[in-house]
Design a protein around this motif. Structure first.
Motif, short mmCIF file in Angstrom:
data_model
loop_
_atom_site.label_atom_id
_atom_site.label_comp_id
_atom_site.label_asym_id
_atom_site.label_seq_id
_atom_site.Cartn_x
_atom_site.Cartn_y
_atom_site.Cartn_z
N TYR A 106 0.87 -1.18 0.00
CA TYR A 106 0.00 0.00 0.00
C TYR A 106 0.90 1.22 0.00
O TYR A 106 2.08 1.15 0.36
CB TYR A 106 -0.97 0.03 1.19
N ALA A 107 0.35 2.34 -0.44
CA ALA A 107 1.15 3.57 -0.54
C ALA A 107 0.19 4.74 -0.47
O ALA A 107 -0.77 4.80 -1.25
CB ALA A 107 1.92 3.60 -1.85
N TYR A 108 0.43 5.66 0.48
CA TYR A 108 -0.50 6.79 0.57
C TYR A 108 0.17 8.09 0.99
O TYR A 108 1.32 8.11 1.40
CB TYR A 108 -1.69 6.45 1.46
N ASP A 109 -0.55 9.17 0.81
CA ASP A 109 -0.15 10.52 1.20
C ASP A 109 1.23 10.91 0.65
O ASP A 109 2.16 11.25 1.41
CB ASP A 109 -0.19 10.66 2.73
N PRO A 110 1.40 10.92 -0.69
CA PRO A 110 2.70 11.25 -1.27
C PRO A 110 3.07 12.72 -1.09
O PRO A 110 2.20 13.58 -1.00
CB PRO A 110 2.49 10.95 -2.76
N ARG A 111 4.37 12.94 -1.02
CA ARG A 111 4.94 14.28 -1.15
C ARG A 111 5.96 14.20 -2.26
O ARG A 111 6.58 13.15 -2.48
CB ARG A 111 5.64 14.73 0.14
N LEU A 112 6.17 15.31 -2.95
CA LEU A 112 7.02 15.34 -4.14
C LEU A 112 7.89 16.57 -4.05
O LEU A 112 7.38 17.67 -3.79
CB LEU A 112 6.08 15.42 -5.35
N LYS A 118 16.82 16.29 -9.21
CA LYS A 118 16.07 15.02 -9.27
C LYS A 118 14.74 15.23 -8.54
O LYS A 118 14.58 16.19 -7.79
CB LYS A 118 16.84 13.90 -8.59
N TYR A 119 13.83 14.29 -8.74
CA TYR A 119 12.51 14.40 -8.13
C TYR A 119 12.34 13.26 -7.13
O TYR A 119 12.40 12.08 -7.51
CB TYR A 119 11.42 14.34 -9.21
N TYR A 120 12.16 13.62 -5.88
CA TYR A 120 12.02 12.64 -4.81
C TYR A 120 10.55 12.53 -4.41
O TYR A 120 9.85 13.54 -4.29
CB TYR A 120 12.87 13.03 -3.60
N ILE A 121 10.12 11.29 -4.23
CA ILE A 121 8.75 11.02 -3.79
C ILE A 121 8.83 10.37 -2.42
O ILE A 121 9.64 9.45 -2.20
CB ILE A 121 8.05 10.08 -4.80
N LEU A 122 8.06 10.87 -1.50
CA LEU A 122 7.95 10.27 -0.16
C LEU A 122 6.50 9.86 0.02
O LEU A 122 5.59 10.52 -0.50
CB LEU A 122 8.32 11.27 0.93
N TRP A 123 6.28 8.77 0.74
CA TRP A 123 4.91 8.35 0.98
C TRP A 123 4.88 7.46 2.21
O TRP A 123 5.92 7.07 2.73
CB TRP A 123 4.36 7.62 -0.25
N CYS A 124 3.70 7.14 2.63
CA CYS A 124 3.56 6.20 3.74
C CYS A 124 3.49 4.81 3.13
O CYS A 124 2.60 4.52 2.33
CB CYS A 124 2.30 6.52 4.56
#
Ligand code: BMA
Length: 338
Positions: A106-112, A118-124
């Motif tokens: 599962y993956a939720y609430d992304p930040r970009l 470069k482009y970093y993605i963070l998520w739960c």
């Protein structure tokens, strides 16, 4: 004193609407809200807490999409104007650093965030419990997962858009495995985006009642000439469930563990039909903000009622002036808590 400025790029095509004359608030909603929501693509049931960035003259976004089996996944989207979006029906496909498939359950609430080109993605992400997943892309075509930043349980990881004093810096909110009834915002530093330490508590909940239960960082902090401008969510626990509102804070530029100002009252709270009713009622949950350094305009993207996505506007001048005149700090805010 020199004029307050956003330190960043010009974004002349930022989504924007002027403040309605009748509006007395510091943030005002896009009149076309919600900009997306239910059944946007065949596999997705609801699209809401999501993050966007300018990209190649247009916009790109990573969207939280709950599938029809109820499981949240991350989907990519593209837009010419930041308002009308084309969302991929397939979830983002991740590989690890050895090019082996490594997709989250599962993956939720992304930040970009754009950081050093470069482009970093963070998520739960799921890692024996929810915690902060981190990945990178250079072209929004291939997506590589890096080491998960923390052990469970943690959520709301937000990476600063540049190194501070030589270190990458991330805000996060340690939590528990469920619908956490507590939580403060912490900061951690890393020399390489793999090893994180020098943890400090930044802001505490239990402050004023709208943020009495827990708080969590929202959008990537906006660098201004006077500090880092942070949108965050604050949660109150009612007899009928949590209510998620939006607040703002200004953090010290060189030591963001130090809070300079913090809104005593929320700056936005669920009021519109699409915010007070939906899959989870009474939620406004910011995950990203676009800004235009030339005009000081800011467009915040926020999830509403875990069902749809909205935009709200403000300007850096109006918000920082509001922050200075309506701030209230706890003794544990603005300290290097150990
Ligand atoms: C939080 C997160 C968010 C969600 C909010 C309200 O714990 O799960 O994704 O918007 O609850 O349900």
């Amino acid at each position: 004193m020199s004029k307050l400025e956003i330190i960043g790029s010009e974004l002349s095509n930022i989504p924007w609407q002027e403040k309605p004359e009748t509006c007395k608030d510091v943030m005002w909603r896009h009149t076309g809200n919600p900009i997306m929501g239910r059944n946007e693509t065949p596999t997705t049931a609801r699209i809401y807490n999501s993050a966007v960035l300018p990209y190649e003259g247009k916009f790109v976004g990573v969207f939280r999409a709950d599938h029809k089996d109820g499981i949240p996944k991350l989907h990519l989207g593209h837009s010419d104007d930041g308002i009308k979006w084309n969302i991929d029906d397939n979830e983002i496909n991740w590989v690890d650093e050895n090019n082996q498939e490594y997709n989250p359950g599962y993956a939720y609430d992304p930040r970009l965030v754009e950081l050093e080109g470069k482009y970093y993605i963070l998520w739960c992400t799921d890692f024996g419990g929810p915690t902060i997943g981190l990945g990178v892309t250079e072209d929004f075509k291939t997506f590589t997962r890096l080491e998960n930043s923390f052990i469970p349980f943690n959520r709301n990881g937000v990476l600063f858009p540049r190194k501070i004093n030589g270190y990458y810096a991330m805000l996060s909110r340690p939590s528990d495995s469920g619908h956490t009834p507590f939580g403060d915002i912490f900061i951690s530093y890393s020399p390489d985006l793999t090893f994180w330490g020098k943890h400090r508590r930044v802001m505490t909940s239990g402050h004023t009642w709208w943020q009495g239960t827990k708080i969590g960082a929202g959008a990537v902090p906006i660098e201004t000439s006077e500090g880092w401008l942070l949108f965050y969510h604050g949660v109150s626990g009612t007899c009928n469930g949590f209510v998620y509102s939006i607040g703002a804070a200004l953090l010290d530029k060189e030591n963001p563990a130090k809070v300079l100002y913090r809104t005593k009252d929320y700056i936005m709270t669920p009021e519109m039909d699409y915010e007070v009713s939906g899959f989870v009622p009474n939620v406004t949950f910011p995950c990203s903000a676009l800004c235009d350094a030339k005009t000081g305009r800011i467009a915040v993207y926020y999830g509403a009622a875990d069902t749809c996505l909205g935009i709200a506007y403000t300007t850096v001048e109006e918000l920082v002036s509001h922050l200075k005149n309506n701030s209230f700090l706890l003794p544990t805010d603005g300290e290097e808590f150990r």
